[in-house]
Design a protein around this motif. Sequence first.
Motif: not given
Length: 598
Positions: A295-314
């Motif tokens: 059960k997660p207690m803490v949330f944070a959003s992660f965004y790739p610094e370089n938007p092209d890395d979205f798929e890599v992050l996924k």
Amino acid sequence: MKGSNIRNFVIISHIDHGKSTLADRFLEITGAISPKKMRPQFLDMMDLERERGITIKLKPVRMEAEILGERYILNLVDTPGHVDFSYEVSRSLAAVEGAVLLVDASKGIQAQTLANLDLAKKQNLVIIPVVNKIDMLQADVEKSTDELAQLLEIEKSDILKISGKLGTNVAKVLEEVAKKVPGPLQENAEKPFRALIFDSEYDPYQGVVAYVRVIDGEIKSGEKIKLFAAKARAEAKEVGYFKPQMEKQDKISAGEIGYIATGIKEPGLVRVGDTIMKESQSQGILPLPGYREAKPMVFASFYPENPDDFEVLKDALSKLKLNDPALIYEQETKEALGRGFRCGFLGTLHAEIVSERLHREFGLDLVISTPSVVYRIIDQKDKESYIYAATDWPDPSKIKETYEPLVSLEIITPVEYIGGVSDVLKNFRVVYKDTNYLSFERAILIYEAPLADIITNLYDKLKGVSKGYASMNYKVLGYRKSKLVKMEILIAGGKEEALSRIVPEERAFQEGKNLVTKLKETLPSQQFSVALQALVGGKVIARETIRAQRKDVTGYLYGGDYSRKRKLLEKQKKGKKLLKEKGRVRVPPKVFLEVFRG
Ligand code: GDP
Ligand code: MG
């Protein structure tokens, strides 16, 4: 019903009480690791674990030893002690029959000693109580033994006193394990194959490798398998043991701990807690009881610094989740930040470790929003919603009531530090509830506190005032009404969405001041001066300025060539203006978490 000569067990304790060091001695005694290859905390194999000196991952290892004249197979799982990695502990417990409970004689019983003992008891594990670090000058062996005997309601003479570092009495621990931990039932070997997945990892060649405890039957490499919950079919491409490196075997059997390489390339199909069966024997076979999801207690959003890395992050998140099932994530899109993921963690250290692993193991640079608890809002139309990130906080005019999660906070401390602990707590929104005693010298203080307060730096502060003796644990109680506001941060006039946070209204000024001060310390200086502002409801409540780092562009000119000097200075000024117009100051990924830690 005969038990086999297999012993499956874990070592559990508060962080730093010596689990991984004791595991080292076991590896040596049993000859699992040659002396040449030995290094301290051998099972902490991740660089990150070695650098920080903490265990993050559970780690299984199979050893063999002759104990009291009989041959035993010992499957040990080393576990982390930090509360943020407790999901690793609970999963390990479901794969074994016994637990060595370590207490550091220089520290005594601490918060995770109690928490992990509770988990082990719930699994009905046999507990082997051990007082460790008896070689230390500061060790108070008598007191620790007393406390532990009282806690477990056993005789003091039943507690082993050892030094994991020097090896004193370590062999006795293995004797106790052999004598007291029940061996898995041999009759289970005749049943259709069932194995519990307690961990996994991704291998580019083998696909998903499932870490399993075989409950019934046996499986050979090449046999067809079925994953019960995922309804996926695959082949056991390879099976084997952890020595602790993976070592291929012809088969793995009931009672054993090992791995099954599934060849599955889609990480989401393999989940901890799922049951692996043989396709040929799956008819009518019931799955094993799995795990409750973390059960997660803490949330944070992660965004790739370089938007092209979205798929890599996924892709990275799906692979990392195999190895860290406490991590949850969901895709989201935010105007100011682009496409990213809302991630849920067990705590802020967990968030930090995940971001660091994404960076190291997948080469990702991330923009991370300020970690946040989940708030509850009732709007003017009496509609309820849950808010996971400050960016989603509605306009104040739409809000009727705000709520935040409340926890029961338990602090264990030697009585001489109660004063210091109370002083620290003055800066947190806690309400005192009760005091219990573990012994005459050690108290358990109970408070109610907002989760948001205790996930930041409370633990470090407590350790600071108590020479490391005080420790804490918490349980979520529910939501309570609380006056909360959104604080926004402007850097050089530009809103830095990821740094927004929700704060209690009465603390907004203090928090705003702390935050801009911390930003001033952590942001690298620029070629122009940078204003840092904290805003609540559009009003500036705190500000700081990072002064320009003036590069001496004229340094190489000597003598009195004033006109040239002026020209260069003019040019520099223009450049600054340009930079400023281009606007954004780049916030390095590290700053996000550093600022949060406060
Ligand atoms: P873990 O977090 O429970 O795995 O603890 P570690 O095994 O990483 O040990 C934490 C620290 O305690 C390390 O610095 C160890 O060297 C030290 N340590 C572990 N066991 C002993 C012991 O028996 N005696 C002494 N003096 N130090 C120990
Ligand atoms: Mg460890």
